[in-house]
Design a protein around this motif. Structure first.
Motif, PDB file in Angstrom:
ATOM      1  N   SER A   1      -2.059   8.534   4.055  1.00 15.92           N
ATOM      2  CA  SER A   1      -2.274   8.608   2.707  1.00 15.92           C
ATOM      3  C   SER A   1      -2.904  10.042   2.706  1.00 15.92           C
ATOM      4  CB  SER A   1      -1.906   7.542   1.844  1.00 15.92           C
ATOM      5  OG  SER A   1      -3.726   7.197   1.520  1.00 15.92           O
TER       6      SER A   1
ATOM      7  N   THR B   1      -4.744  10.518   0.344  1.00 13.95           N
ATOM      8  CA  THR B   1      -6.910  10.279   0.058  1.00 13.95           C
ATOM      9  C   THR B   1      -6.923   9.610   1.371  1.00 13.95           C
ATOM     10  OG1 THR B   1      -5.700   8.939  -2.257  1.00 13.95           O
ATOM     11  CG2 THR B   1      -8.039   8.410  -1.703  1.00 13.95           C
ATOM     12  N   VAL B   2      -6.780   9.201   1.959  1.00 17.61           N
ATOM     13  CA  VAL B   2      -7.195   8.525   3.490  1.00 17.61           C
ATOM     14  C   VAL B   2      -7.535   9.013   3.552  1.00 17.61           C
ATOM     15  CG1 VAL B   2      -6.888   7.122   5.469  1.00 17.61           C
ATOM     16  CG2 VAL B   2      -6.568   6.292   3.256  1.00 17.61           C
TER      17      VAL B   2
ATOM     18  N   GLU C   1      -3.887   2.251  10.606  1.00 17.83           N
ATOM     19  CA  GLU C   1      -3.508   1.055  10.275  1.00 17.83           C
ATOM     20  C   GLU C   1      -4.202  -0.532  10.175  1.00 17.83           C
ATOM     21  OE1 GLU C   1      -0.410   0.326   7.807  1.00 17.83           O
ATOM     22  OE2 GLU C   1      -0.124   3.102   8.485  1.00 17.83           O
ATOM     23  N   ARG C   2      -4.405  -1.181   9.167  1.00 16.31           N
ATOM     24  CA  ARG C   2      -5.138  -2.317   9.011  1.00 16.31           C
ATOM     25  C   ARG C   2      -4.700  -3.044   9.904  1.00 16.31           C
ATOM     26  NH1 ARG C   2      -5.470  -7.400   6.929  1.00 16.31           N
ATOM     27  NH2 ARG C   2      -7.676  -8.618   6.270  1.00 16.31           N
TER      28      ARG C   2
ATOM     29  N   ARG D   1     -13.230   2.116   2.603  1.00 22.45           N
ATOM     30  CA  ARG D   1     -12.089   2.525   2.129  1.00 22.45           C
ATOM     31  C   ARG D   1     -10.676   2.880   2.772  1.00 22.45           C
ATOM     32  NH1 ARG D   1     -10.079   1.252  -2.476  1.00 22.45           N
ATOM     33  NH2 ARG D   1      -9.567   2.987  -3.171  1.00 22.45           N
ATOM     34  N   ALA D   2     -11.668   3.341   4.253  1.00 19.17           N
ATOM     35  CA  ALA D   2     -10.536   3.549   5.008  1.00 19.17           C
ATOM     36  C   ALA D   2     -10.481   3.168   6.467  1.00 19.17           C
ATOM     37  CB  ALA D   2     -10.553   5.498   5.768  1.00 19.17           C
TER      38      ALA D   2
ATOM     39  N   ALA E   1      -8.864  -0.085   2.080  1.00 15.35           N
ATOM     40  CA  ALA E   1      -8.475   0.961   2.224  1.00 15.35           C
ATOM     41  C   ALA E   1      -7.035   0.641   1.929  1.00 15.35           C
ATOM     42  CB  ALA E   1      -8.350   0.194   3.711  1.00 15.35           C
ATOM     43  N   ASP E   2      -6.066   1.780   1.259  1.00 19.76           N
ATOM     44  CA  ASP E   2      -5.176   1.728   0.892  1.00 19.76           C
ATOM     45  C   ASP E   2      -4.302   0.799   2.053  1.00 19.76           C
ATOM     46  OD1 ASP E   2      -5.939   2.549  -1.421  1.00 19.76           O
ATOM     47  OD2 ASP E   2      -5.492   4.867  -0.162  1.00 19.76           O
TER      48      ASP E   2
END
Length: 160
Positions: free
Chosen positions: A38, A40-41, A86-87, A124-125, A159-160
């Motif tokens: 994203s 933001t990331v 990605e997570r 957050r990332a 993280a988002d």
């Protein structure tokens, strides 16, 4: 919701485990897939790129192709960093191996080719660092070298 919680591990014992992996050779420049996070990331990752050290594990910076502020590399064969990945699904596994290095939590995954992939947890990332088999003799030294930049650029959180 299950959040991956890294378990502190004594660094010398993991360094011995990594050293026992062995060596092989790989030639050529690294090429990696650039993440698509994203906006933001992506901004956090750009901040990380500016904070990264010029050397990791005594290896000079040698970024992979294609050039991107979301990826970085050191040495050949390269230690590769990708920001905004990605997570990993393994983070949902309560039996997953986790380590904490200088205040940064990491998911540890041994790859089929002998390399180790580490992914930050509770930031957050998601930042992924792959240490090739040829570079495992120094254990987690690359993570020690990267911890300060990650703490500076990627705040704690989910993280988002």
């Amino acid at each position: 919701m299950n959040l991956f919680r890294p378990r502190p591990v004594v660094l010398p014992s993991l360094a011995l485990l990594l050293a026992a992996v062995g060596c092989s050779s790989a030639d050529g420049d690294a090429s990696v897939a650039v993440p698509s996070p994203s906006s933001t990331v992506a901004e956090l990752c750009r901040n990380l790129d500016q904070a990264l050290p010029s050397t990791v594990d005594d290896l000079g910076r040698r970024d992979p192709s294609p050039a991107s502020t979301l990826t970085a590399g050191w040495g050949n064969p390269a230690i590769i960093l990708r920001c905004g990945v990605e997570r990993p699904g393994k983070m949902s596994d309560q039996e997953a191996d986790g380590v904490e290095v200088n205040g940064v939590g990491w998911l540890l995954e041994k790859q089929g080719n002998g390399s180790f992939r580490f992914t930050t947890a509770l930031r957050r990332a998601y930042v992924e660092v792959t240490i090739p088999e040829d570079r495992t003799a120094n254990g987690m030294a690359p993570l020690v070298d990267l911890a300060s930049a990650i703490k500076k650029a990627i705040p704690e959180g989910i993280a988002d």
